[in-house]
Design an enzyme around this catalytic site. Structure first.
Site, PDB file in Angstrom:
ATOM      1  N   GLY A   8      28.429  20.835   9.584  1.00 54.11           N
ATOM      2  CA  GLY A   8      27.202  21.401   9.030  1.00 54.11           C
ATOM      3  C   GLY A   8      27.503  22.627   8.237  1.00 54.11           C
ATOM      4  O   GLY A   8      28.750  23.242   8.345  1.00 54.11           O
ATOM      5  N   ILE A  12      29.622  23.338  13.670  1.00 51.93           N
ATOM      6  CA  ILE A  12      30.414  21.979  13.834  1.00 51.93           C
ATOM      7  C   ILE A  12      29.815  21.532  14.977  1.00 51.93           C
ATOM      8  O   ILE A  12      30.062  22.268  16.095  1.00 51.93           O
ATOM      9  CB  ILE A  12      31.757  22.377  13.685  1.00 51.93           C
ATOM     10  CG1 ILE A  12      32.469  23.085  12.603  1.00 51.93           C
ATOM     11  CG2 ILE A  12      32.550  20.852  14.173  1.00 51.93           C
ATOM     12  CD1 ILE A  12      33.932  23.447  12.670  1.00 51.93           C
ATOM     13  N   LYS A  13      29.346  20.422  14.943  1.00 50.04           N
ATOM     14  CA  LYS A  13      28.926  19.649  16.139  1.00 50.04           C
ATOM     15  C   LYS A  13      30.024  18.788  16.322  1.00 50.04           C
ATOM     16  O   LYS A  13      30.658  18.043  15.640  1.00 50.04           O
ATOM     17  CB  LYS A  13      27.590  18.843  15.796  1.00 50.04           C
ATOM     18  CG  LYS A  13      26.423  19.451  15.982  1.00 50.04           C
ATOM     19  CD  LYS A  13      26.104  20.556  14.987  1.00 50.04           C
ATOM     20  CE  LYS A  13      25.626  19.912  13.654  1.00 50.04           C
ATOM     21  NZ  LYS A  13      25.275  20.637  12.622  1.00 50.04           N
ATOM     22  N   ASP A 100      25.624  13.953   5.470  1.00 50.83           N
ATOM     23  CA  ASP A 100      24.923  13.887   6.878  1.00 50.83           C
ATOM     24  C   ASP A 100      23.667  13.548   6.670  1.00 50.83           C
ATOM     25  O   ASP A 100      23.116  12.484   7.824  1.00 50.83           O
ATOM     26  CB  ASP A 100      24.888  15.442   7.334  1.00 50.83           C
ATOM     27  CG  ASP A 100      24.106  16.450   6.361  1.00 50.83           C
ATOM     28  OD1 ASP A 100      23.820  16.072   5.025  1.00 50.83           O
ATOM     29  OD2 ASP A 100      23.813  17.467   6.972  1.00 50.83           O
ATOM     30  N   ARG A 101      22.959  13.489   5.459  1.00 45.38           N
ATOM     31  CA  ARG A 101      21.555  12.689   5.448  1.00 45.38           C
ATOM     32  C   ARG A 101      21.970  11.223   5.652  1.00 45.38           C
ATOM     33  O   ARG A 101      21.223  10.200   6.104  1.00 45.38           O
ATOM     34  CB  ARG A 101      20.762  13.122   4.116  1.00 45.38           C
ATOM     35  CG  ARG A 101      20.303  14.585   4.273  1.00 45.38           C
ATOM     36  CD  ARG A 101      19.948  15.052   2.854  1.00 45.38           C
ATOM     37  NE  ARG A 101      18.904  14.217   2.659  1.00 45.38           N
ATOM     38  CZ  ARG A 101      18.347  14.277   1.370  1.00 45.38           C
ATOM     39  NH1 ARG A 101      18.951  15.136   0.058  1.00 45.38           N
ATOM     40  NH2 ARG A 101      17.340  13.424   0.880  1.00 45.38           N
TER      41      ARG A 101
HETATM   42  N1  ATP Z   1      26.583  26.875  21.395  1.00 45.32           N
HETATM   43  C1  ATP Z   1      25.787  26.905  20.252  1.00 45.32           C
HETATM   44  N2  ATP Z   1      26.014  27.342  19.463  1.00 45.32           N
HETATM   45  C2  ATP Z   1      25.219  27.371  18.401  1.00 45.32           C
HETATM   46  N3  ATP Z   1      24.285  26.535  18.384  1.00 45.32           N
HETATM   47  C3  ATP Z   1      23.924  25.743  19.272  1.00 45.32           C
HETATM   48  C4  ATP Z   1      24.584  25.828  20.449  1.00 45.32           C
HETATM   49  N4  ATP Z   1      24.156  24.937  21.135  1.00 45.32           N
HETATM   50  C5  ATP Z   1      23.133  24.295  20.640  1.00 45.32           C
HETATM   51  N5  ATP Z   1      22.955  24.942  19.533  1.00 45.32           N
HETATM   52  C6  ATP Z   1      22.120  24.476  18.733  1.00 45.32           C
HETATM   53  O1  ATP Z   1      22.605  23.661  17.621  1.00 45.32           O
HETATM   54  C7  ATP Z   1      21.907  23.997  16.424  1.00 45.32           C
HETATM   55  C8  ATP Z   1      22.977  23.612  15.113  1.00 45.32           C
HETATM   56  O2  ATP Z   1      22.579  22.528  14.851  1.00 45.32           O
HETATM   57  P1  ATP Z   1      22.156  22.265  13.532  1.00 45.32           P
HETATM   58  O3  ATP Z   1      21.541  20.819  13.414  1.00 45.32           O
HETATM   59  O4  ATP Z   1      21.069  23.410  13.241  1.00 45.32           O
HETATM   60  O5  ATP Z   1      23.301  22.393  12.465  1.00 45.32           O
HETATM   61  P2  ATP Z   1      23.508  23.587  11.100  1.00 45.32           P
HETATM   62  O6  ATP Z   1      25.017  23.284  11.090  1.00 45.32           O
HETATM   63  O7  ATP Z   1      23.080  24.648  11.606  1.00 45.32           O
HETATM   64  O8  ATP Z   1      22.603  22.843  10.100  1.00 45.32           O
HETATM   65  P3  ATP Z   1      23.155  21.669   9.122  1.00 45.32           P
HETATM   66  O9  ATP Z   1      23.637  20.370   9.857  1.00 45.32           O
HETATM   67  O10 ATP Z   1      21.732  21.480   8.502  1.00 45.32           O
HETATM   68  O11 ATP Z   1      24.025  22.408   7.988  1.00 45.32           O
HETATM   69  C9  ATP Z   1      21.517  25.113  16.425  1.00 45.32           C
HETATM   70  O12 ATP Z   1      20.160  25.044  15.741  1.00 45.32           O
HETATM   71  C10 ATP Z   1      21.322  25.637  18.051  1.00 45.32           C
HETATM   72  O13 ATP Z   1      19.808  25.663  18.191  1.00 45.32           O
HETATM   73  C1  PAU Z   2      20.744  19.430   2.529  1.00 40.84           C
HETATM   74  C2  PAU Z   2      22.091  19.652   3.288  1.00 40.84           C
HETATM   75  C3  PAU Z   2      22.329  21.039   3.475  1.00 40.84           C
HETATM   76  C4  PAU Z   2      21.560  19.293   4.648  1.00 40.84           C
HETATM   77  O1  PAU Z   2      22.608  19.560   5.904  1.00 40.84           O
HETATM   78  C5  PAU Z   2      23.182  18.581   2.955  1.00 40.84           C
HETATM   79  O2  PAU Z   2      22.741  17.404   3.126  1.00 40.84           O
HETATM   80  C6  PAU Z   2      23.637  18.799   1.703  1.00 40.84           C
HETATM   81  O3  PAU Z   2      24.248  19.603   1.285  1.00 40.84           O
HETATM   82  N1  PAU Z   2      23.165  17.736   0.761  1.00 40.84           N
HETATM   83  C7  PAU Z   2      23.475  17.818  -0.601  1.00 40.84           C
HETATM   84  C8  PAU Z   2      22.087  17.698  -1.597  1.00 40.84           C
HETATM   85  C9  PAU Z   2      21.322  16.692  -1.621  1.00 40.84           C
HETATM   86  O4  PAU Z   2      21.285  16.171  -0.447  1.00 40.84           O
HETATM   87  O5  PAU Z   2      20.698  16.276  -2.433  1.00 40.84           O
HETATM   88  K     K Z   3      22.558  18.448   9.481  1.00 40.80           K
END
Ligand code: ATP
Ligand code: PAU
Ligand code: K
EC number: 2.7.1.33
Length: 247
Positions: A8, A12-13, A100-101
């Site tokens: 993300g 990174i998950k 991701d969506r």
């Molecule tokens: N060790 C950790 N470090 C950071 N975040 C953690 C941790 N453990 C759990 N989390 C949770 O995981 C979330 C990160 O997942 P999230 O879905 O917000 O991803 P992102 O990469 O921030 O967002 P996106 O996927 O939209 O780009 C954080 O909001 C936090 O609450």
């Molecule tokens: C909206 C985010 C940032 C959510 O992680 C991602 O899905 C993204 O970069 N999307 C591209 C734009 C769109 O989905 O229209």
């Molecule tokens: K996400």
């Protein structure tokens, strides 16, 4: 063992699963380096990797190279698609829908086998609507709590408080009596308002015949306003396994 990665914008998950999909371990890390360290410490052997990224091409390529070099594994990447597993991408240009969506909604439709509303609460907050026939109807993107909070801090002089105070601010949603409470509770209520609006729209489309999926790090902030929602932290991974099957 299969390494699965959801790269993300902020985190990174990762998780490691067996070929049968049993989860062995996983976590959330802030950088490529942290990921490599976590894997070195916790994982004995990897033989494959599947990955989804919304990062730039360069960032993603560099992570893939690091994994190849350190663990001698190749990464299978999720790619944009107009259709997958009975779901049709609703974007005018399907390749522009965030992957991701896309994977989350494919995963949700696979689990629901019917109409669904997918809410992902991360750095950004997204919603996506999939009807009972698997047609994606589109969705919405707005800033997540981390972005709202940072915008307030960046563009004001006097909104300042530390993370420890912020953590304690959410034990209630009463009107805040300190800056931290006012901001943290205000942002939570914005999120809840967004979620309730999405529910209204889903009801207009489908009455009561739909399932709500909640995913992303901030899903717990809104779980209370949608008691019937299925909280599915691994929804992107569910879709990832469908998009990148390993034989
Ligand atoms: N060790 C950790 N470090 C950071 N975040 C953690 C941790 N453990 C759990 N989390 C949770 O995981 C979330 C990160 O997942 P999230 O879905 O917000 O991803 P992102 O990469 O921030 O967002 P996106 O996927 O939209 O780009 C954080 O909001 C936090 O609450
Ligand atoms: C909206 C985010 C940032 C959510 O992680 C991602 O899905 C993204 O970069 N999307 C591209 C734009 C769109 O989905 O229209
Ligand atoms: K996400």
């Amino acid at each position: 063992m299969i390494l699965e990665l959801d790269c993300g914008n902020s985190f990174i998950k990762w998780r490691v699963v067996t070929r049968d999909g049993v989860v062995a371990c996983g976590g959330v890390v802030g950088s490529d380096l942290e990921l490599v360290e976590a894997l070195r410490a916790q994982v004995a052997g990897l033989d494959a990797c599947r990955l989804v990224s919304v990062r730039t091409e360069e960032e993603t390529a560099s992570l893939i190279a690091a994994l190849r070099q350190t663990f001698s594994i190749e990464c299978l990447r999720a790619r944009p698609a107009a259709e997958l597993a009975g779901v049709r991408n609703g974007y005018e240009q399907h390749e522009l829908l965030g992957l991701d969506r896309w994977l989350a909604l494919v995963g949700a439709f696979h689990l629901a086998r019917g109409a669904c509303l997918v809410l992902d609460l991360g750095t950004a907050v997204t919603s996506d609507f999939v009807d009972t026939g698997g047609q994606h109807r589109g969705g919405f993107i707005c800033p997540g709590v981390p972005l709202m909070r940072n915008q307030l801090r960046t563009h004001t002089r006097r909104i300042r408080y530390d993370d420890k105070v912020a953590e304690r601010a959410l034990h209630s949603l009463d009107p805040g009596r300190s800056t931290a409470e006012a901001v943290e509770r205000g942002c939570s209520l914005m999120l809840q308002g967004f979620v309730l609006t999405q529910l209204d729209l889903a009801r207009q489309y489908w009455g009561d015949s739909f399932q709500v999926f909640l995913t992303g790090g901030d899903a717990p902030l809104v779980a209370g306003v949608v008691p019937t929602a299925r909280v599915a932290p691994d929804l992107v991974f569910t879709g990832l396994a469908i998009a990148c099957p390993l034989t």
